[in-house]
Design a protein around this motif. Structure first.
Motif, PDB file in Angstrom:
ATOM      1  N   ARG A 211       0.841  -1.213   0.000  1.00  0.00           N
ATOM      2  CA  ARG A 211       0.000   0.000   0.000  1.00  0.00           C
ATOM      3  C   ARG A 211       0.874   1.260   0.000  1.00  0.00           C
ATOM      4  O   ARG A 211       0.597   2.222  -0.710  1.00  0.00           O
ATOM      5  CB  ARG A 211      -0.920  -0.016   1.225  1.00  0.00           C
ATOM      6  CG  ARG A 211      -2.078  -0.938   1.093  1.00  0.00           C
ATOM      7  CD  ARG A 211      -3.065  -0.726   2.255  1.00  0.00           C
ATOM      8  NE  ARG A 211      -4.075  -1.769   2.217  1.00  0.00           N
ATOM      9  CZ  ARG A 211      -4.158  -2.773   3.072  1.00  0.00           C
ATOM     10  NH1 ARG A 211      -3.275  -2.872   4.068  1.00  0.00           N
ATOM     11  NH2 ARG A 211      -5.109  -3.674   2.969  1.00  0.00           N
ATOM     12  N   SER A 212       1.918   1.233   0.817  1.00  0.00           N
ATOM     13  CA  SER A 212       2.814   2.379   0.898  1.00  0.00           C
ATOM     14  C   SER A 212       3.522   2.616  -0.437  1.00  0.00           C
ATOM     15  O   SER A 212       3.626   3.762  -0.906  1.00  0.00           O
ATOM     16  CB  SER A 212       3.843   2.145   2.010  1.00  0.00           C
ATOM     17  OG  SER A 212       4.739   3.233   2.090  1.00  0.00           O
ATOM     18  N   SER A 213       3.982   1.556  -1.067  1.00  0.00           N
ATOM     19  CA  SER A 213       4.643   1.681  -2.373  1.00  0.00           C
ATOM     20  C   SER A 213       3.675   2.191  -3.433  1.00  0.00           C
ATOM     21  O   SER A 213       4.034   3.045  -4.256  1.00  0.00           O
ATOM     22  CB  SER A 213       5.212   0.332  -2.812  1.00  0.00           C
ATOM     23  OG  SER A 213       6.248  -0.075  -1.948  1.00  0.00           O
ATOM     24  N   ALA A 214       2.430   1.694  -3.397  1.00  0.00           N
ATOM     25  CA  ALA A 214       1.428   2.146  -4.371  1.00  0.00           C
ATOM     26  C   ALA A 214       1.102   3.617  -4.143  1.00  0.00           C
ATOM     27  O   ALA A 214       0.973   4.396  -5.106  1.00  0.00           O
ATOM     28  CB  ALA A 214       0.168   1.291  -4.256  1.00  0.00           C
ATOM     29  N   ARG A 215       0.986   4.041  -2.875  1.00  0.00           N
ATOM     30  CA  ARG A 215       0.701   5.434  -2.553  1.00  0.00           C
ATOM     31  C   ARG A 215       1.857   6.324  -3.017  1.00  0.00           C
ATOM     32  O   ARG A 215       1.634   7.379  -3.617  1.00  0.00           O
ATOM     33  CB  ARG A 215       0.495   5.581  -1.048  1.00  0.00           C
ATOM     34  CG  ARG A 215      -0.104   6.899  -0.632  1.00  0.00           C
ATOM     35  CD  ARG A 215      -0.397   6.987   0.875  1.00  0.00           C
ATOM     36  NE  ARG A 215      -1.007   5.780   1.404  1.00  0.00           N
ATOM     37  CZ  ARG A 215      -0.436   4.978   2.317  1.00  0.00           C
ATOM     38  NH1 ARG A 215       0.763   5.242   2.802  1.00  0.00           N
ATOM     39  NH2 ARG A 215      -1.057   3.918   2.769  1.00  0.00           N
ATOM     40  N   ASP A 216       3.095   5.889  -2.765  1.00  0.00           N
ATOM     41  CA  ASP A 216       4.265   6.660  -3.205  1.00  0.00           C
ATOM     42  C   ASP A 216       4.319   6.768  -4.727  1.00  0.00           C
ATOM     43  O   ASP A 216       4.612   7.837  -5.271  1.00  0.00           O
ATOM     44  CB  ASP A 216       5.562   6.026  -2.695  1.00  0.00           C
ATOM     45  CG  ASP A 216       5.735   6.177  -1.183  1.00  0.00           C
ATOM     46  OD1 ASP A 216       5.010   7.006  -0.583  1.00  0.00           O
ATOM     47  OD2 ASP A 216       6.591   5.464  -0.630  1.00  0.00           O
TER      48      ASP A 216
ATOM     49  N   ALA B  32       1.758   6.613  -6.788  1.00  0.00           N
ATOM     50  CA  ALA B  32       0.679   7.511  -7.209  1.00  0.00           C
ATOM     51  C   ALA B  32       1.067   8.966  -6.977  1.00  0.00           C
ATOM     52  O   ALA B  32       0.830   9.833  -7.830  1.00  0.00           O
ATOM     53  CB  ALA B  32      -0.608   7.172  -6.473  1.00  0.00           C
ATOM     54  N   ASN B  33       1.684   9.237  -5.816  1.00  0.00           N
ATOM     55  CA  ASN B  33       2.129  10.614  -5.532  1.00  0.00           C
ATOM     56  C   ASN B  33       3.209  11.061  -6.512  1.00  0.00           C
ATOM     57  O   ASN B  33       3.187  12.197  -6.992  1.00  0.00           O
ATOM     58  CB  ASN B  33       2.648  10.719  -4.097  1.00  0.00           C
ATOM     59  CG  ASN B  33       1.539  10.640  -3.070  1.00  0.00           C
ATOM     60  OD1 ASN B  33       0.379  10.918  -3.380  1.00  0.00           O
ATOM     61  ND2 ASN B  33       1.877  10.255  -1.848  1.00  0.00           N
ATOM     62  N   ASN B  34       4.147  10.183  -6.812  1.00  0.00           N
ATOM     63  CA  ASN B  34       5.201  10.517  -7.781  1.00  0.00           C
ATOM     64  C   ASN B  34       4.618  10.769  -9.159  1.00  0.00           C
ATOM     65  O   ASN B  34       5.040  11.693  -9.858  1.00  0.00           O
ATOM     66  CB  ASN B  34       6.244   9.399  -7.847  1.00  0.00           C
ATOM     67  CG  ASN B  34       7.109   9.335  -6.607  1.00  0.00           C
ATOM     68  OD1 ASN B  34       7.188  10.294  -5.862  1.00  0.00           O
ATOM     69  ND2 ASN B  34       7.736   8.188  -6.376  1.00  0.00           N
ATOM     70  N   ALA B  35       3.644   9.964  -9.561  1.00  0.00           N
ATOM     71  CA  ALA B  35       3.008  10.154 -10.874  1.00  0.00           C
ATOM     72  C   ALA B  35       2.254  11.476 -10.907  1.00  0.00           C
ATOM     73  O   ALA B  35       2.333  12.221 -11.894  1.00  0.00           O
ATOM     74  CB  ALA B  35       2.069   8.990 -11.175  1.00  0.00           C
ATOM     75  N   ARG B  36       1.521  11.786  -9.818  1.00  0.00           N
ATOM     76  CA  ARG B  36       0.788  13.049  -9.760  1.00  0.00           C
ATOM     77  C   ARG B  36       1.750  14.236  -9.831  1.00  0.00           C
ATOM     78  O   ARG B  36       1.510  15.203 -10.551  1.00  0.00           O
ATOM     79  CB  ARG B  36      -0.048  13.108  -8.475  1.00  0.00           C
ATOM     80  CG  ARG B  36      -0.945  14.338  -8.411  1.00  0.00           C
ATOM     81  CD  ARG B  36      -1.755  14.438  -7.134  1.00  0.00           C
ATOM     82  NE  ARG B  36      -0.873  14.536  -5.982  1.00  0.00           N
ATOM     83  CZ  ARG B  36      -0.793  13.640  -5.008  1.00  0.00           C
ATOM     84  NH1 ARG B  36      -1.535  12.566  -5.035  1.00  0.00           N
ATOM     85  NH2 ARG B  36       0.046  13.819  -3.994  1.00  0.00           N
ATOM     86  N   ASP B  37       2.867  14.143  -9.097  1.00  0.00           N
ATOM     87  CA  ASP B  37       3.868  15.222  -9.132  1.00  0.00           C
ATOM     88  C   ASP B  37       4.487  15.369 -10.519  1.00  0.00           C
ATOM     89  O   ASP B  37       4.713  16.485 -10.987  1.00  0.00           O
ATOM     90  CB  ASP B  37       4.964  14.968  -8.099  1.00  0.00           C
ATOM     91  CG  ASP B  37       4.465  15.089  -6.662  1.00  0.00           C
ATOM     92  OD1 ASP B  37       3.361  15.650  -6.454  1.00  0.00           O
ATOM     93  OD2 ASP B  37       5.183  14.604  -5.758  1.00  0.00           O
ATOM     94  N   ALA B  38       4.754  14.249 -11.165  1.00  0.00           N
ATOM     95  CA  ALA B  38       5.333  14.292 -12.515  1.00  0.00           C
ATOM     96  C   ALA B  38       4.364  14.934 -13.497  1.00  0.00           C
ATOM     97  O   ALA B  38       4.757  15.753 -14.340  1.00  0.00           O
ATOM     98  CB  ALA B  38       5.711  12.886 -12.978  1.00  0.00           C
TER      99      ALA B  38
END
Length: 108
Positions: A22-27, A29-35
């Motif tokens: 879950r933590s890896s998926a959240r990270d 998703a956050n990285n993709a949103r930031d990109a």
């Protein structure tokens, strides 16, 4: 069969693995949103830059067009004045230019 300690350890391992996923998926998703946000920001900056360059080029072309129009009006006025003040000479020049052009165009 498995002991209760083994089952408890397996449940703890399962829980930790689920948390890590879950933590890896959240990270991710956050990285993709930031990109995507970075791309949008850079895209906006690029669009703004291109728009500025296009506007500047348009102003330069308009200035060149205006100068060319003014120069052509000035040249037309000078030619009209010359023709009106010296009609015989202007006619002789036009006749000579026509003769030369005719000779060049019919030449094979």
């Amino acid at each position: 069969m498995l002991s209760s300690a083994t089952k408890a350890a397996a449940n703890v391992t399962k829980s930790l693995a689920e948390h890590d996923i879950r933590s890896s998926a959240r990270d991710a998703a956050n990285n993709a949103r930031d990109a995507v946000q970075d791309l949008n920001d850079r895209g906006h900056d690029v669009l703004s830059d291109v728009s500025g360059y296009a506007n500047e080029a348009g102003q330069k072309v308009r200035g060149l067009f205006d100068r060319t129009l003014d120069n052509s009006k000035s040249a037309t006025h000078k030619i009209e004045t010359e023709i009106k003040t010296n009609p015989v000479r202007s006619s002789a020049i036009a006749l000579g230019a026509g003769f030369i052009l005719g000779a060049l165009l019919t030449r094979r």
